[in-house]
Structure formats: structure tokens, C-alpha cells
Design an enzyme around this catalytic site. Sequence first.
Site, PDB file in Angstrom:
ATOM      1  CG  ASP A  44     -53.215  12.091 -22.363  1.00  0.00           C
ATOM      2  OD1 ASP A  44     -52.329  11.339 -21.503  1.00  0.00           O
ATOM      3  OD2 ASP A  44     -54.457  12.531 -21.935  1.00  0.00           O
ATOM      4  CB  ALA A  45     -50.404  14.205 -28.032  1.00  0.00           C
ATOM      5  CG  LEU A  94     -60.843   1.475 -24.237  1.00  0.00           C
ATOM      6  CD1 LEU A  94     -61.692   2.295 -24.217  1.00  0.00           C
ATOM      7  CD2 LEU A  94     -61.413   0.177 -24.464  1.00  0.00           C
ATOM      8  CD  GLU A 127     -68.855   5.012 -22.815  1.00  0.00           C
ATOM      9  OE1 GLU A 127     -68.198   4.978 -21.733  1.00  0.00           O
ATOM     10  OE2 GLU A 127     -69.540   3.956 -23.417  1.00  0.00           O
ATOM     11  CE  LYS A 129     -59.506   7.004 -23.030  1.00  0.00           C
ATOM     12  NZ  LYS A 129     -58.765   7.652 -22.198  1.00  0.00           N
ATOM     13  CG  ASP A 131     -57.908  13.240 -18.595  1.00  0.00           C
ATOM     14  OD1 ASP A 131     -57.319  11.991 -18.154  1.00  0.00           O
ATOM     15  OD2 ASP A 131     -57.249  14.198 -18.781  1.00  0.00           O
ATOM     16  CD  GLU A 185     -61.802   7.186 -15.799  1.00  0.00           C
ATOM     17  OE1 GLU A 185     -60.677   7.461 -16.332  1.00  0.00           O
ATOM     18  OE2 GLU A 185     -62.045   5.944 -16.021  1.00  0.00           O
ATOM     19  CE1 TYR A 237     -65.282   2.324 -18.244  1.00  0.00           C
ATOM     20  CE2 TYR A 237     -65.352   4.661 -17.383  1.00  0.00           C
ATOM     21  CZ  TYR A 237     -64.739   3.525 -17.536  1.00  0.00           C
ATOM     22  OH  TYR A 237     -63.346   3.123 -17.087  1.00  0.00           O
ATOM     23  CE  LYS A 325     -56.891   9.825 -25.728  1.00  0.00           C
ATOM     24  NZ  LYS A 325     -55.438   9.259 -25.317  1.00  0.00           N
ATOM     25  CB  CYS A 430     -21.398  15.512 -16.710  1.00  0.00           C
ATOM     26  SG  CYS A 430     -22.310  15.324 -15.426  1.00  0.00           S
ATOM     27  CB  CYS A 433     -19.274  14.866 -12.125  1.00  0.00           C
ATOM     28  SG  CYS A 433     -19.308  13.800 -13.827  1.00  0.00           S
ATOM     29  CB  CYS A 448     -22.427  11.933 -17.602  1.00  0.00           C
ATOM     30  SG  CYS A 448     -21.054  12.112 -16.394  1.00  0.00           S
ATOM     31  CB  CYS A 454     -21.546  11.471 -12.204  1.00  0.00           C
ATOM     32  SG  CYS A 454     -23.010  12.549 -12.766  1.00  0.00           S
TER      33      CYS A 454
END
Length: 707
Positions: A44-45, A94, A127, A129, A131, A185, A237, A325, A430, A433, A448, A454
Site C-alpha cells: 500500500d505504501a 478516495l 471513520e 478505513k 481494509d 466494506e 459507510y 493513511k 539472461c 537463455c 534480456c 528467450c
Amino acid sequence: MAQQEMAVEALSEDDARKELERLALILDAANTAYHRDDAPDLTDAEYDRLKRRNAEIESRFPGLKRDDSPSERVGATPAEGFAKVRHEIRMMSLNNAFDDQDILSFDQSVRRYLGLSDDDPLAYTAEPKIDGLSLSLRYENGTLVQAATRGDGAVGENVTANARTITDLPIELKNAPDVIEVRGEVYMNHADFADLNARQGARGGKPFANPRNAAAGSLRQLDPNITKDRPLKFFAYSWGALSAPLAETQSGAIDRLTALGLQTNPLTQRCDTPEDMLFHYRKIEEQRATLGYDIDGVVYKVDDLAYQARLGFRSTTPRWAIAHKFPAELAWTWLEAIDIQVGRTGALSPVARLTPVTVGGVVVSNATLHNEDYIAGRDANGAPIRDGKDIRVGDWVQVYRAGDVIPKIADVDLSKRPASATPYAFPHECPECGSEAIREAGDAVRRCSGGLICPAQAVEKLKHFVSRAAFDIEGLGAKQVEQFYSDGWITEPADIFTLKDRYGSGVKQLRNREGWGEKSAQNLFDAIDEKRGIPLERLIFSLGIRHVGEVVAKLLARSYGTWDAFVTAVDAAHDPESDAWDSLIGIDGIGSVVATSLVSSFAQEAERASIDRLVSHLDVQDAERPQTDGSPVAGKTVVFTGSLERMTRAEAKARAERLGAKVSGSVSSRTDLLVAGPGAGSKETKARDLGIEIIDEDGWFDLIEGA
């Protein structure tokens, strides 16, 4: 994988254009992984950081904003397997805030829009949030008649039968409006999640990574009995379509939802000032570990619904709400190995293999290492990161995540570095290959050079070709592609459409293989035949050309209309001085990076031959054209420049295209009309030099009035 980035302030216009293309590609893939596939591949970050960087670049270079900008998108296209539901009112996402100043700025922006002074009262709700997975519930005459996931915001999946099994979700509402769409949610609490994983383990099943994935996967089971066996919960919500208002305020509407029998979050609170909002944020953050369910922030909404109506929406987000957040969570563990994965475009992506560690309630064992510069402790410009500390196998490393599976390495503890640890030598060949792995100037990624020889690239291209947004051939997924490629049955996309002919009856050959029977074999060949007719945009996307995602493919299809016109234009654009090149990069949302990738791919002899072989087996369907009877701009090329005050650039573009116009991002001799707002600069000057008609925003609305 992400790359080390130049500071926004240091970007030139060309740098910014390339960076916006890169960010659009990364974030589009992340949206699909998170919202559609329930298999997130960014934390998420990291996702939030990239979206914020995108917004900062767009703010500094507003004229470079792309049609496929991440700021214009919500979620991802819905998965197959469920009936589709078109939301009567879009389900929006949002904007995010990350610090106290962002919240103060949000309050000021709301006040400016409403014409309120700092002394005028303005209340908000705050409120947690949740997940989880967004869900919309439609009740008619008090009875639940439909439940749908968010999907891409406009179209979701019909999961009504599954939603009816959620015990704290009422099937009947008392004293409800005749029509009400309740939005909220679906989630799973920690105790139930642990119990579910214990049962999974007892049955020999694969444990879920986190409660969010468990909830999303449970709600989207094709068998409702499986969902019924999963301990899902629901918080309401918000709302969509209504036959009658719920209240005059957000807080009053939440109280009304509670009175109707729906579960709402008890930590929701009305706040009279930004300081109150931040106080409540701290209070919720302190309780986060003891809530028993996952949250990743606090959502603030303007309380007065009349104000909400005045504030309205941007293209994908409301102006009256924002998500504050929480910071990312951290943990330390050992780096056991560094593996190199080769992707569809040949990119060599390093992945850290970690001693499993719990971060934010989830056990993780892999982390992205981005690229060779990141491992070496420097950014793309050679400047030090992590104080210049490199990353070595055997290191004690700090990782962080914020609700997703694959985290990022944030730091290295040199005091615990083994004496035997040596600097990591990033491969120049690579690993799949043996071809030379080349890093082009300005590119953070080594790739590559093997192309079709490949096996890793070939298999990944084939997987992309049969993916949902491409050909989506039922019965031919990633697992089957790997099997057929390994056995030499399929080496390029055209082989799929000759498979039956090359193996006689096909069915007889296939039915004797493990996992196949006569019926499944026949179904596969029928599914292949069914996809010989393919829309132009899906074909373009399926080719797996670097930088050409779903949105870009749609732009190209809409601009050229037919496969022959598209190929002719790309071939002609090989000359960068040609009108064809100018027309290609003039498509709003198509820049020089995308155009160069397209032209280069079609100019490569082997790749072009492979494409031609594929198309010879297909009936490519022309792109749909809008109904433009009576439109004053049908068939014209329009450019918007300067600041638009009555509409966003995305809204202007969408309206023009619905009226049959082609919207370009640059002025050329083929431009028919320039709509110039305040601050119009070089584009207006060039248009005057070329004698192109120029009108202001009011003139644009006068022109299209009634169309």
C-alpha cells in the site's frame, strides 16, 4: 518493478512525460492485481507513493496529464465468472493524505471551493478505513435484490447469492426508502481469519496471506456454500442510488443506516475542526492493534450533504472526502538469497528471498529489490540511498508493508553483516537463455536481448496473450500455456490457432494428456475458434508490446479504427519526421516512449512476422465509433490547452470523443480546433501561426450546446 527516481523538481518536460508513462503502466498493473485478482504485488505504501508522485508531476506539468492517468482510474475491470452489474452511480475511490499538513490543506481547499472563511463553521465525519472489499447492496421495498463488487467503479460483479450468506448483512430493512443502495466494506476479523487458516491447513489447503485477501476470495467464490462457510462481516459507510434522502448530514445518514439494521463502525465521529479530525485519527491509530480487524487509515468526509453536492466529484474521486493513511509497518529479518526473474519485456527483476517474518500480521518471505542500482545503494542518477549502503546476501534487513504481500527492503544493519558477505554482482547475461542483458541509457532496468528465443519472455508473452484483457481463451490459462510451451506445442500466439490442425483431430491427441478429457479438449478447441473474432483494442493489447497497456490499446484502436489503418500508420511512423509520427504522438495519452516502442516492435523482422502469422488466423473487429449525428465536431481534431475552469481536462476529452472528435495532445497542421483556457502558451502561438481556429472554454460550450 519500480526504479530509482529523479526528484520531481529536477524533471525536464521530456523526463516528466516519460515518468508519467512509466507510472501509468505500473499503477494500472497494480490496480488489476489488487482489485480484480486479489493478489497485490505492491505494498500500500509503495502504491500510494507512486500515485502521489504521479499527482505531483501532473501538478507541475498539467499539460502532460495522460488519458490513462492513475488519477483518472478506479479499481480494475471485473473478473470473468460472475454476471456484470453496471452501477447506477459510480463507486469512487478516495484521494490519500499522509500527514497533518495534507489534512489542513484539504480543509482549506474545501473552504475555497465553497467560498467559506476560516471562521465559518465546517464539520466533518471521521471513520476508520476498513481494509476489505467494497460492496454495493441494492434494496428495493426493503428487500435485498442485488449485491455487486466495485469492479472498475462503473461495472462490478454480481455476488448477490454470496452476499446473502453474510450473517450480519440484513436481507430485509425496516422503514427503508423504496430504493436504497448501501455501500460498505466486507472484511474478516483476526480471530476468524486465524480459525479459517487453521481449517485450511487441516485440509491441506494453502493458507490465505491476510484477512483482506481471505475476505475478497471468500466473497468471490462461484459456489455460495463456500462463502457461507467463511466468517465474513460487513460495515456500511455510504450509499449510492436513493429514492428518498436519508438525512441532511453524513453523520445523520450513518445513524439512519444503523437504524435500518445495518452494521456501521462505532468509531465514526463528527468533528468540528481539522484539529478534532487529527485528534480522532491519533485515537484510532492507538487502538489499531486491538480492534480485531484491519484498518489502514481514517476517512474524513464533509458532514453537510448539501455541501457535498456542491463540491461534487473529480473524475474518480469526491472533492468532499479524503483518506488519511497510516504509516507503513516495519520488521527485520535475514536476506537469504537474491533471485532474478525475467519478465515479458525481458526485464531482469531482482527478488529478495527472506527468512519468513511477520509484518503487520502477515508472514512474508519475498521483497522487491527493484533494480541493480537499488541493490548497490544508489538512485538512477548515482546519488546514494540508504546512506549508500548496498544490499548483500546474508544481510540483516528492514522490510515494510502496509497490507500487501510483497514488501520492500527499507534499510540494512551493517553491524550484523557477515564477514563473508560480498557485493552482489548483477548478471549481465539472461539467466534463462544466456543472451546478453542490456541496460539502455536512461533505463534503470537491464533487459534480456534474446527476444523470442528467450523461454522466459516467450512464456510470459503467451500468458499475457491469453490473459483476461487480451484473448481470454477459456481453458487456456497460465498453467496450460506453460505445459504446451514445455512440450513444444505452442511457441508463439499463432500456434494456438493452428493447434487442432497440427495434431490431427486435436481432441484425440489432447484427451490422453494428464488433466484433459475428451470433453475438456473439445471445449478448448471450441473456445479457440470462438476467439478468432477479436476486437481491435484487445488484439493490440494482446501483443504484449512494452508500454502498451489496456488504456493505450483502447486509445490506438479508437484513433485508427481498423487493423489495416493502425498497421499502416505505425509503419509510416518509422520516420520521426513524418506526419504519421506526429499524428501518433499527437493522440492524447500517447507519447514518444509508447510510439517508439510500437514502431520498434513492428519494425523487428521476427516479431513482425509473428504478428502477421497471428492476424492471418483472425477476424479483427473494427473499433466502435460513437453516434455523432448532428455533432459539430464529428471527425475534427481538437486540442485543449491552458487552464479549464468549467470542466476537467478528462471531462472535456471524454465529451469531445463522445461527439466524434479526435482529441490530440499537440498542435499540428491536422488540428482543426484549439480550445484555449487561461495560461495557454506555445500551443496557442503555434495554432495562430498555422491559422487554426481558436476558441475559449465558453465558446466550446456554445459550439457543442445541444449536441
